[in-house]
Design an enzyme around this catalytic site. Structure first.
Site, mmCIF file in Angstrom:
data_model
loop_
_atom_site.group_PDB
_atom_site.id
_atom_site.type_symbol
_atom_site.label_atom_id
_atom_site.label_comp_id
_atom_site.label_asym_id
_atom_site.label_seq_id
_atom_site.Cartn_x
_atom_site.Cartn_y
_atom_site.Cartn_z
ATOM 1 N N ASN A 1 2.434 -7.646 7.543
ATOM 2 C CA ASN A 1 2.487 -8.986 6.938
ATOM 3 C C ASN A 1 3.971 -9.317 6.891
ATOM 4 O O ASN A 1 4.665 -8.966 5.946
ATOM 5 C CB ASN A 1 1.870 -8.973 5.539
ATOM 6 C CG ASN A 1 0.400 -8.598 5.617
ATOM 7 O OD1 ASN A 1 -0.332 -9.080 6.486
ATOM 8 N ND2 ASN A 1 -0.036 -7.723 4.732
ATOM 9 N N ASP B 1 -11.979 -0.902 7.646
ATOM 10 C CA ASP B 1 -10.591 -0.826 7.196
ATOM 11 C C ASP B 1 -10.247 0.497 6.536
ATOM 12 O O ASP B 1 -10.204 0.575 5.311
ATOM 13 C CB ASP B 1 -10.315 -1.982 6.212
ATOM 14 C CG ASP B 1 -8.838 -2.153 5.938
ATOM 15 O OD1 ASP B 1 -8.038 -1.524 6.636
ATOM 16 O OD2 ASP B 1 -8.489 -2.929 5.035
ATOM 17 N N ARG C 1 -2.207 -6.127 17.216
ATOM 18 C CA ARG C 1 -3.268 -5.517 16.399
ATOM 19 C C ARG C 1 -4.624 -6.201 16.595
ATOM 20 O O ARG C 1 -4.702 -7.428 16.707
ATOM 21 C CB ARG C 1 -2.886 -5.532 14.933
ATOM 22 C CG ARG C 1 -1.687 -4.662 14.650
ATOM 23 C CD ARG C 1 -1.283 -4.749 13.203
ATOM 24 N NE ARG C 1 -1.906 -3.762 12.350
ATOM 25 C CZ ARG C 1 -2.444 -4.024 11.176
ATOM 26 N NH1 ARG C 1 -2.540 -5.273 10.740
ATOM 27 N NH2 ARG C 1 -2.928 -3.071 10.420
ATOM 28 N N GLU D 1 -4.617 3.203 15.423
ATOM 29 C CA GLU D 1 -3.842 3.100 14.189
ATOM 30 C C GLU D 1 -4.590 3.834 13.084
ATOM 31 O O GLU D 1 -5.744 3.531 12.799
ATOM 32 C CB GLU D 1 -3.658 1.621 13.814
ATOM 33 C CG GLU D 1 -2.963 1.394 12.474
ATOM 34 C CD GLU D 1 -2.774 -0.096 12.118
ATOM 35 O OE1 GLU D 1 -2.632 -0.932 13.037
ATOM 36 O OE2 GLU D 1 -2.789 -0.411 10.926
ATOM 37 N N GLU E 1 -6.093 -12.152 8.203
ATOM 38 C CA GLU E 1 -5.799 -12.232 6.765
ATOM 39 C C GLU E 1 -4.694 -13.234 6.459
ATOM 40 O O GLU E 1 -3.765 -12.954 5.706
ATOM 41 C CB GLU E 1 -5.444 -10.845 6.221
ATOM 42 C CG GLU E 1 -6.561 -9.832 6.410
ATOM 43 C CD GLU E 1 -6.275 -8.464 5.779
ATOM 44 O OE1 GLU E 1 -5.099 -8.083 5.707
ATOM 45 O OE2 GLU E 1 -7.243 -7.810 5.380
ATOM 46 N N ARG F 1 0.825 -1.210 0.000
ATOM 47 C CA ARG F 1 0.000 0.000 0.000
ATOM 48 C C ARG F 1 0.865 1.269 0.000
ATOM 49 O O ARG F 1 0.486 2.288 0.599
ATOM 50 C CB ARG F 1 -0.958 0.020 1.191
ATOM 51 C CG ARG F 1 -1.757 -1.247 1.377
ATOM 52 C CD ARG F 1 -2.482 -1.689 0.143
ATOM 53 N NE ARG F 1 -3.163 -2.971 0.320
ATOM 54 C CZ ARG F 1 -3.843 -3.566 -0.672
ATOM 55 N NH1 ARG F 1 -3.879 -3.039 -1.877
ATOM 56 N NH2 ARG F 1 -4.450 -4.707 -0.442
ATOM 57 N N LYS G 1 0.717 -8.669 13.803
ATOM 58 C CA LYS G 1 -0.557 -8.964 13.135
ATOM 59 C C LYS G 1 -0.706 -10.479 13.203
ATOM 60 O O LYS G 1 0.057 -11.206 12.557
ATOM 61 C CB LYS G 1 -0.506 -8.478 11.685
ATOM 62 C CG LYS G 1 -1.699 -8.895 10.825
ATOM 63 C CD LYS G 1 -1.610 -8.276 9.422
ATOM 64 C CE LYS G 1 -2.783 -8.714 8.543
ATOM 65 N NZ LYS G 1 -2.759 -8.078 7.208
ATOM 66 N N LYS H 1 -7.524 -0.084 14.686
ATOM 67 C CA LYS H 1 -7.698 0.843 13.562
ATOM 68 C C LYS H 1 -8.797 1.853 13.883
ATOM 69 O O LYS H 1 -9.705 1.557 14.667
ATOM 70 C CB LYS H 1 -8.065 0.092 12.284
ATOM 71 C CG LYS H 1 -6.883 -0.667 11.681
ATOM 72 C CD LYS H 1 -7.206 -1.211 10.290
ATOM 73 C CE LYS H 1 -6.003 -1.991 9.759
ATOM 74 N NZ LYS H 1 -6.227 -2.501 8.374
ATOM 75 N N ARG I 1 -18.573 -8.395 9.690
ATOM 76 C CA ARG I 1 -17.133 -8.172 9.885
ATOM 77 C C ARG I 1 -16.870 -7.032 10.869
ATOM 78 O O ARG I 1 -15.905 -7.082 11.650
ATOM 79 C CB ARG I 1 -16.479 -7.860 8.530
ATOM 80 C CG ARG I 1 -15.054 -7.368 8.656
ATOM 81 C CD ARG I 1 -14.382 -7.225 7.307
ATOM 82 N NE ARG I 1 -13.149 -6.455 7.418
ATOM 83 C CZ ARG I 1 -12.435 -6.039 6.388
ATOM 84 N NH1 ARG I 1 -12.815 -6.333 5.154
ATOM 85 N NH2 ARG I 1 -11.335 -5.345 6.565
ATOM 86 N N GLU J 1 -4.554 4.255 0.885
ATOM 87 C CA GLU J 1 -4.980 3.017 0.225
ATOM 88 C C GLU J 1 -6.389 3.133 -0.356
ATOM 89 O O GLU J 1 -6.651 2.661 -1.464
ATOM 90 C CB GLU J 1 -4.918 1.867 1.235
ATOM 91 C CG GLU J 1 -5.466 0.564 0.699
ATOM 92 C CD GLU J 1 -5.422 -0.570 1.717
ATOM 93 O OE1 GLU J 1 -4.904 -0.371 2.834
ATOM 94 O OE2 GLU J 1 -5.904 -1.672 1.384
ATOM 95 N N HIS K 1 -16.299 0.507 1.390
ATOM 96 C CA HIS K 1 -15.710 -0.673 0.753
ATOM 97 C C HIS K 1 -16.310 -0.941 -0.628
ATOM 98 O O HIS K 1 -16.739 -2.056 -0.926
ATOM 99 C CB HIS K 1 -15.926 -1.896 1.666
ATOM 100 C CG HIS K 1 -14.850 -2.937 1.541
ATOM 101 N ND1 HIS K 1 -14.725 -3.749 0.441
ATOM 102 C CD2 HIS K 1 -13.855 -3.307 2.378
ATOM 103 C CE1 HIS K 1 -13.705 -4.575 0.609
ATOM 104 N NE2 HIS K 1 -13.146 -4.314 1.773
HETATM 105 C C1 BDP Z 1 -5.637 -3.608 4.650
HETATM 106 C C2 BDP Z 1 -4.674 -3.717 3.517
HETATM 107 C C3 BDP Z 1 -3.680 -4.816 3.647
HETATM 108 C C4 BDP Z 1 -3.085 -4.799 5.046
HETATM 109 C C5 BDP Z 1 -4.196 -4.883 6.067
HETATM 110 C C6 BDP Z 1 -3.703 -4.738 7.489
HETATM 111 O O1 BDP Z 1 -5.419 -3.899 2.335
HETATM 112 O O2 BDP Z 1 -2.706 -4.645 2.664
HETATM 113 O O3 BDP Z 1 -2.199 -5.847 5.219
HETATM 114 O O4 BDP Z 1 -5.098 -3.837 5.886
HETATM 115 O O5 BDP Z 1 -3.856 -3.649 8.022
HETATM 116 O O6 BDP Z 1 -6.015 -2.261 4.693
HETATM 117 O O7 BDP Z 1 -3.187 -5.679 8.054
#
Ligand code: BDP
Length: 712
Positions: free
Chosen positions: A222, A377, A336, A399, A303, A180, A299, A372, A348, A405, A533
């Protein structure tokens, strides 16, 4: 030969003078004070510099002041061995008595004061603080005052950061791609580290220190476990050593499965003794190399990232295990709360709260939950995350995403201070009125031991750091609000504009107006009235309200807008997912009823018929369409205002932003037309009279591909 030489001189001179500002200097872009009487006043009061300290931070303060004053005043303000009349003096409070000053106390070690004082019967401007870093912060503050032509004749200010850890999160991969990231590659030149210290690192540290940022997570959430190996830690150490004198601590992301991947263990189960020992040893190793290492950002079970739940444990088990390894060294774990699972049959938006609320009070003291700003998101607009205020026995930090993004990346302008403040100023009612998110995260509401705030960086190796020249204001705004969330978005915009663009008063007003309307414009042409979204698949650029049938429902757009012939919006009321009841009753009731729900969150919380009447009497369909058109209109206004500024802004910056506005205008039209045409299929209603018709049909928009979007 001579011809060639003349050509060379002509071209280089021309290019240097015509394209003066490439944006590299950020807001540290000093310039001679133009107002003659003000300049004379500054020169009188700042004739010399006295700094009786030799450590690296004090030396930086001295050189920052000397270098900047040379430009601002066009005069050398030299350091002297004793205090002279009309000098600038930097003193730590512990030395006050030595200089015959009454003692002064500050709440925080990095706080500072700047004031007119008599020392040894000489009038001086005194910057004081309990620490060298506070002196550096005070020095930058004074330079910002001079750079914005403030009055220093009676200066008397005292500042103390409200939040202790003010941290940038870099989503930088070890191959230098940035997740991002829209401003080039990662600043961290791993191949040439640790021996080669790029000037960029120093300038990065200067910029951060100048706005009070005191921490940086170098690596992507990540994460890659390799960063925790010996060779990589040497590279991290080189960065930590560079940043230290600027008061910046380094943190790393910790991959939960690192004990398996780099430690050759069979498991990463947080309750396994070998795993615990592995992390303890790893922490010892890190602190041997980097004694002031800040800690880990994690994290986990999000995901696809590994985490304690892979072993049937919970988030507290995972976080606490790491926290215990770091505790002897003073490190923290930022764990997180960005967790949600497609397999869980639950909205969600509710999942993070459901996961973490029952764990409140189960975390170690050096764990802080990183939440967040909103529950989905980083959308152009979200109500604040219901976890703020819900964890009364657990440290909680916020956060924000500085990188855009979901707000048009580095091609669209969105000044984000209003977005950050919308969250910080929101009242959670956790302990009655005035229990704002800001008071949750500064630790004052629940008396937390640690307080922190994070911003996902928009910085890369582009010459101007942030891709869009005006997006630097978002890095600046994050730092300023992290230090003092009571500042207004407008104050910050004004300060940034003056320092960076050197605009005269009327041009400053124009730029500030543009900045101030930019985020709302983005909301209007992307996701008005609480929609969210709706963006393109995966890369998140451009409209994609039609995104459906993907491997995860919660990564599609139809999951969120739920448009059909009966209406549009996500029912999060008590008749729907009941996400409203994750908020305190006052708010839950407010959000639950269409009568009281703020319209900016309407479709976030309600599924409503196309004929629903908005407060202004319009039908929902007409009102929604008009918001989309308004967004485009606002971009047009910003663009027109910017174009008129030609001649008042550095030509290189002016041209860059002008071109970007033209992209943004096309993007806004595309968003508007794509979304309006898409929703029109369901509403079955016409675009209100008087509004220009889309140039293409829906198929056209659906067929658009964005092949060059970076940051994926
Ligand atoms: C989302 C993004 C992704 C991030 C994720 C995160 O699309 O790339 O890894 O959040 O915050 O906004 O972990």
């Amino acid at each position: 030969m001579i011809k060639k030489l003349i050509f060379y001189i002509l071209t280089t001179t021309f290019s240097l003078s015509a394209f003066a500002d490439n944006g590299y200097n950020l807001w540290l872009n000093y310039k001679l004070v133009e107002d003659v009487s003000l300049l004379a006043n500054y020169r009188t009061q700042l004739q010399s510099l006295y700094i009786p300290y030799q450590n690296a931070t004090a030396k930086i303060a001295a050189s920052e002041l000397e270098n900047a004053l040379k430009i601002l005043l066009n005069e050398r303000v030299a350091e002297t061995k004793e205090i002279k009349e009309n000098s600038l003096v930097l003193l730590k409070t512990e030395d006050f008595t030595k200089y015959g000053l009454a003692s002064k106390s500050f709440e925080k070690t990095d706080a500072f004061a700047i004031e007119k004082k008599m020392i040894q019967n000489k009038p001086v401007i005194l910057i004081s603080s309990p620490s060298e870093i506070g002196l550096l912060y005070g020095s930058f503050k004074l330079l910002q005052i001079l750079g914005t032509n403030g009055d220093i004749s009676q200066i008397n200010i005292q500042e103390s950061p409200k939040i202790a850890r003010r941290i940038l999160n870099h989503w930088d991969n070890l191959d230098r791609t940035v997740e991002r990231g829209y401003a080039g590659f990662s600043l961290w030149d791993w191949q040439r580290l640790p021996k080669y210290i790029d000037q960029r690192y120093i300038d990065y540290a200067r910029a951060n220190a100048s706005i009070g940022i005191n921490g940086t997570v170098l690596t992507n959430v990540n994460s890659n476990a390799l960063i925790l190996t010996k060779e990589w830690l040497q590279k991290v150490k080189a960065l930590a050593d560079t940043f230290r004198p600027y008061g910046i601590r380094v943190y790393l992301t910790a991959r939960f499965s690192a004990p398996i991947e780099i430690g050759k263990l069979k498991t990463a189960d947080p309750l396994d003794e070998e795993v615990k020992t592995w992390w303890k040893d790893k922490a010892n190793e890190i602190y041997n190399i980097i004694p002031d290492f800040g800690g880990f950002l994690v994290k986990a079970n999000s995901e696809g990232q590994p985490g304690p739940q892979n072993y049937g444990r919970n988030h507290a088990d995972g976080a606490n295990m790491l926290a215990k390894a770091l505790a002897p060294h003073g490190g923290i774990v930022m764990w997180r709360a960005f967790v949600y699972d497609n397999e869980v049959p639950e909205d969600r938006a509710k999942q993070a709260y459901n996961e973490f609320k029952p764990l409140d009070g189960h975390f170690e003291d050096n764990v802080i939950i990183q939440v967040k700003n909103g529950a989905i998101d980083f959308q152009p607009r979200e109500p604040f995350h219901p976890l703020f205020g819900a964890l009364s026995k657990t440290n909680t930090m916020a956060e924000f995403q500085i990188t855009q993004e979901y707000l048009g990346m580095a091609t669209n302008l969105a000044y984000l201070a209003p977005l950050f403040k919308e969250c910080l100023d929101a009242d959670t009612y956790a302990k009655g009125k005035n229990s704002t998110v800001a008071r949750v995260i500064d630790g004052s509401l629940f008396n937390n031991k640690i307080s922190a705030i994070a911003g996902v960086s928009n910085i890369g190796n582009d010459i101007n750091w942030c891709g869009h020249p005006l997006a630097q204001s978002n890095w600046f705004a994050f730092g300023k609000l992290a230090w003092n969330y009571s500042l207004t978005s407008e104050q910050i915009a004004r300060e940034w504009t003056k320092l960076t663009l050197h605009t005269n008063n009327s041009a400053t007003n124009e730029v500030v107006d543009i900045l101030m309307q930019s985020r709302e414009a983005v909301v209007n042409y992307m996701t008005p009235l609480g929609l969210h979204h709706l963006m393109g698949w995966d890369h998140h650029y451009g409209p994609g309200p039609w995104i459906a049938n993907k491997p995860r429902a919660d990564w599609t757009s139809v999951y969120y807008h739920k448009a059909d012939k009966n209406g549009i919006g996500f029912n999060r009321t008590r008749t729907g997912s009941d996400a409203v009841d994750q908020y305190q009753p006052q708010l839950a009731n407010e959000f639950n009823s269409t009568k009281t729900c703020p319209e900016k969150y309407l479709l976030w919380f309600h599924h409503l018929s196309w004929d629903y009447r908005l407060k202004n009497g319009e039908t929902l369909w007409n009102g929604l369409v008009k918001k989309y058109y308004q967004g485009v209109e606002e971009v047009w206004q910003m663009q027109t205002a910017w174009n008129k500024l030609n001649g008042n802004i550095d030509p290189e910056i002016h041209l860059a932003v002008k071109q970007l506005f033209s992209i943004q205008y096309d993007d806004a039209v595309m968003w508007r037309d794509a979304c309006v045409l898409y929703f029109k299929q369901f509403s079955g209603k016409p675009i209100p009279a008087g509004l220009e018709k889309p140039k293409h049909d829906l198929k056209y928009y659906e067929s658009l591909e964005f092949k060059y979007v970076p940051g994926i």
